[in-house]
Motif scaffolding. Structure first.
Motif, short mmCIF file in Angstrom:
data_model
loop_
_atom_site.label_atom_id
_atom_site.label_comp_id
_atom_site.label_asym_id
_atom_site.label_seq_id
_atom_site.Cartn_x
_atom_site.Cartn_y
_atom_site.Cartn_z
N ASP A 268 23.32 0.35 32.22
CA ASP A 268 24.16 0.60 31.05
C ASP A 268 23.38 0.49 29.75
O ASP A 268 23.92 0.10 28.71
CB ASP A 268 25.34 -0.39 31.04
CG ASP A 268 26.32 -0.10 32.15
OD1 ASP A 268 27.04 0.91 32.07
OD2 ASP A 268 26.34 -0.88 33.13
N GLY A 269 22.11 0.83 29.80
CA GLY A 269 21.29 0.73 28.61
C GLY A 269 20.61 -0.62 28.54
O GLY A 269 20.36 -1.26 29.56
N TYR A 270 20.31 -1.07 27.32
CA TYR A 270 19.66 -2.37 27.18
C TYR A 270 20.57 -3.48 27.66
O TYR A 270 21.76 -3.54 27.32
CB TYR A 270 19.25 -2.62 25.73
CG TYR A 270 17.84 -2.15 25.43
CD1 TYR A 270 16.74 -2.83 25.95
CD2 TYR A 270 17.61 -1.03 24.64
CE1 TYR A 270 15.45 -2.41 25.69
CE2 TYR A 270 16.31 -0.60 24.36
CZ TYR A 270 15.24 -1.30 24.90
OH TYR A 270 13.95 -0.89 24.66
N CYS A 271 20.00 -4.38 28.47
CA CYS A 271 20.75 -5.53 28.98
C CYS A 271 19.97 -6.80 28.71
O CYS A 271 18.74 -6.78 28.57
CB CYS A 271 21.03 -5.38 30.48
SG CYS A 271 19.54 -5.22 31.50
N LEU A 272 20.68 -7.92 28.62
CA LEU A 272 20.07 -9.21 28.32
C LEU A 272 19.71 -9.91 29.63
O LEU A 272 20.53 -9.97 30.55
CB LEU A 272 21.02 -10.09 27.52
CG LEU A 272 21.26 -9.71 26.04
CD1 LEU A 272 22.03 -8.41 25.89
CD2 LEU A 272 22.00 -10.84 25.33
N GLY A 273 18.47 -10.47 29.66
CA GLY A 273 18.05 -11.12 30.90
C GLY A 273 17.61 -12.56 30.74
O GLY A 273 17.64 -13.32 31.71
#
Length: 276
Positions: A268-273
């Motif tokens: 879904d595009g940029y994701c936080l990890g």
């Protein structure tokens, strides 16, 4: 004398009766002639104006190419494209999943967008796209699922069309949720995932020993957020698709600390990890 006397007595009585009759007629005011009726006609009423409401103009039919096996994708992007043509002022508020300035820039050339959408859609790994005239319109699966797909519009052939602005906005949305003031009430992790799903090893340092994204294991690491300084946010490109966003975060105790949030590009595009 008797007859003469009776006539003499009757004469005054008759005179009195006649006099009374005359007096009654004079007091009754009975007209001797009928007053002429008012034969003048009433003024004609003004002609009422025609208040018939004209029928609404027909909604333009936006042509969107079919996507084999995924008709919902065409329907979802058509809903957005119809607003872009008929009610463009409503689009920014409805496309809250994109950075506002970016959406305004990408959606400016309506004719080019419609030209691309008229071509057949292609199902990709993480998105559906339509390409034509050197432009590609791409929608993420979460956008399709919402029924109103706000796409990314970018030059055809661009592999990585997500920008640092997308990464910063993902952080803004995540921290807004954590502080109890999401950018939109519908912005939940279930409907619009922002945490990396861990489909590939999390290894921003390139050690070769990556595992699952730490934020996936502990999604509440920033649950005590009260506020954050979006204006002080900075983005730094990392290795490969990784990118670090630094932002001052204030917790419920009032303490402020700069957090470094590492992101990567996911379905879904940029994701936080990871948060450090």
């Amino acid at each position: 004398m008797g007859g003469t006397g009776r006539r003499a007595l009757l004469a005054p009585v008759v005179a009195v009766v006649l006099a009374a009759g005359v007096a009654c007629d004079a007091q009754s005011g009975i007209p001797t002639e009928q007053a002429p009726a008012d034969t003048s006609s009433a003024p004609l009423s003004a002609v009422e104006p025609d208040t018939t409401t004209p029928p609404p103009a027909p909604v333009p039919q936006v042509v969107v190419g079919d996507v084999p096996g995924n008709p919902a994708a065409a329907d979802a992007v058509r809903a957005w494209a119809t607003d872009l043509v008929t009610r463009p002022a409503t689009v920014p508020a409805r496309c809250w999943t994109l950075p506002p300035a970016q959406a305004a820039d990408q959606y400016a050339d309506t004719a080019t967008i419609l030209g691309a959408l008229g071509r057949p859609g292609v199902e990709g790994q993480f998105a559906v796209s339509w390409t034509g005239g050197g432009t590609t319109v791409s929608v993420k699966r979460s956008e399709v699922a919402s029924g109103y797909a706000c796409p990314h519009v970018h030059p055809a052939g661009t592999a990585d069309f997500y920008t640092p602005a997308d990464a910063e906005y993902a952080v803004t949305r995540f921290l807004s949720r954590e502080s109890g003031a999401p950018v939109n009430r519908a912005d939940t992790e279930t409907a619009y995932p922002l945490i990396c799903p861990g489909f590939s090893p999390w290894d921003p340092s390139g050690t070769g020993t990556g595992g699952q994204p730490p934020l996936k294991a502990d999604p509440d690491v920033l649950a005590g957020t009260r506020a954050f300084a979006a204006d002080a946010m900075t983005a730094t490109q990392g290795r490969g698709d990784y990118l670090d966003v630094s932002v001052p975060v204030t917790d419920v105790s009032g303490a402020t600390e700069t957090k470094r949030i590492t992101l990567s590009i996911g379905p879904d595009g940029y994701c936080l990890g990871e948060v450090t």
